[in-house]
Write a protein that holds these residues in place. Sequence first.
Motif: not given
Length: 321
Positions: A108, A179-181, A195, A199, A202, A205, A213, A215, A218, A220
Motif C-alpha cells: 500500500e 479516489y473513491s470506491r 476501482d 481508492a 480512502k 468517499s 463526495y 474528502s 484524518q 491517516r
Amino acid sequence: MTPIILDDNVQKGVLMKFNAESMAFGRHETFALRYGWLSKGFQAVVKNSKIFKSEDATVVLGVGKNMVAAIKYWLRACQMIDSDTGKPTDLGEHLLSKRGFDPYLEDEATIWLLHWLLATNAELATSWFWFFNRYHKPEFTGQQLTTALIDYVNDRVHNRKKPSPSTLKNDALLLPKMYSRSKSNTRTPIEDALDSPFALLKLVSQSASGRSYQSIPQARSQLPLGIFGFAVCQMFAAKGVVALPIEDLMYSRDEFPAPGSVFRLTENGLVAKLERLVDYIPGIFEIRDTAGQHQLYRSEKVEPFTFIAQHYATTKKRKAA
C-alpha cells in the motif's frame, strides 16, 4: 535505524511549484488509472522506449487505442516515465522494474507514493494538484467541483489559451471517481466498475446517497513514515531551506504543494507524523519552537529517496523474519 546508502544515479526527487504558464488538463482520455496499468505499461517501456508510438501498442498492452494513450499519460503524470524522452525515470526503475521494490503494487505504501507524485505534479496533473492542495471543502458534488475548478483556472490563466469547460468538467468528474470506491451497480460495465488503486487510500468517499463526495482530513495512521518522509524531504529540497514552519507542511503556500494537504491530514495528525519521523531515521530532522513558531529543522542533508528505500528495506526484513 541505519539509513540506506544510495547509488549516485538514484532519482533525487525534484518537486516543482505550480506555474500557471505550464498546465495540463484532460489528457487521460476520461479513463481513471486502473490496477495493472502502471506495471504493464512500465514493463512495456523497459522493453521498448518507443512502445507508445508503435502500431503494436494496442496488442502489447491488450487495450484499445484510447486506453494506450491513457496508460502513457498516467505513467508520465505519476512520474514513472520521463515526460520528454518517454524512458523510465530512475524512481520508476527502482519502484516498478522487475527487480524493483514493488513492480505489481502489492505494498500500500507504493500507492501512497504514487499519489504524492501525482498530486504534486502541477505541470501534468494540474487538476489533481489543485484539488489536493487548493480545494478544501469537506463535502461536494461533481457539479460543485466542476464549477470550482473552472473558476480557479479562469482566475489563474491569463496569457495562454484556456482549456474548454468540458475538458475541465471531465477532470472534475473523474478525480473523485478515481479516489473513491465504486457503488455496486448492475448496469455498470464490469471494467468501468473496477476501482482505481487510489481508492485504497480512502482520501475521497461517496456519500450514502451516492450524490456527493467527502474528502475529510484524518490522522491517516496507514500512511507509511517512509513515504511521508520522502514528501517532507522533497519540500526541503524544493525550497532550499534548512527549516520549515510546520504550517508550510500543513497548508500549500507559495505555489508549492504540502504533505498535510496532499495526504488529507489533520493538524494533530501531521504533528504526530513529524514527531515519529524524527525517530524514523535519527539525526536528520528535529522539531523546535522558535520565537513561538513550531518549525521542522533538517540537521543533515539527505536525498528524499533515502526514506523510500528505508521503507522497502524494513518491509523486506519484516517479511523475511
